[in-house]
Design a protein around this motif. Structure first.
Motif: not given
Length: 198
Positions: A72-83
């Motif tokens: 995502g063009y970042t230096m960190f991670a992300r946990v997500y719900d894309d629904t």
């Protein structure tokens, strides 16, 4: 919804001996409000670099997705719900995918024990971080910008031709300058807005 994501991450981390802590407004909210700060909009957690790397490689869930650094063009991670979409975010139009509702996962890296050296590295990271913002803004489709922003975007593309992958690579190199645990100080170096306070 964010809390459910955190619970899923928490269970995974406990089962895999991955260390993490609540951070920033999430930590303040847990202590001061016994939950969310009423005006907060996401959850932030931090992990020592070795745990962060393990988490990025191994986290999986039947309910949620994970975005590792760079995706995502970042230096960190992300946990997500894309629904689901909690808030329509105008400033995230540059993102290459919809993250819906998420929690952010930041690595903590070792930094120089010498203050002057830390500040010197921090200043370099801050410049790169600002460049990342400039480059990400050029990814927003022109049809979603007013005339002034279209002109700014074209100018940014001309004057900052370096690919974002190169900027992120330099940023990552500065973040990993010291192997985790080899110095007495550590910091979150992904988002450099408060780099000299952390």
């Amino acid at each position: 919804i964010s809390l459910d994501i955190l619970k899923d991450v928490h269970c995974f981390c406990e089962n895999n001996n991955i260390n993490y802590s609540l951070a920033y407004g999430t930590l303040i909210g847990a202590v001061r409000h016994k939950g969310f700060i009423p005006w907060d909009d996401d959850i932030d957690i931090i992990m020592p670099r070795p745990d962060f790397e393990r988490f990025c490689k191994s986290y999986h869930s039947s309910k949620y997705k994970k975005s590792n650094p760079d995706k995502g063009y970042t230096m960190f991670a992300r946990v997500y719900d894309d629904t689901l979409t909690y808030v329509e975010q105008k400033e995230l139009l540059w993102a290459p995918f919809d993250t819906g509702v998420w929690i952010d996962v930041f690595p903590i890296d070792s930094v120089a024990d010498n203050k002057e050296e830390f500040i010197k590295t921090g200043e370099k990271i801050l410049k790169l971080w600002k460049l990342e913002f400039i480059k990400r803004s050029t990814f927003v489709p022109l049809q979603k910008k007013n005339l002034q922003k279209k002109i700014k975007s074209i100018i940014k593309t001309i004057f900052f031709p370096i690919p974002i992958s190169s900027i992120l690579k330099k940023h990552r190199k500065l973040m990993s300058k010291y192997k985790y645990g080899t110095t007495n100080h550590c910091s979150q170096l992904c988002c450099a807005d408060n780099i000299f306070k952390e």
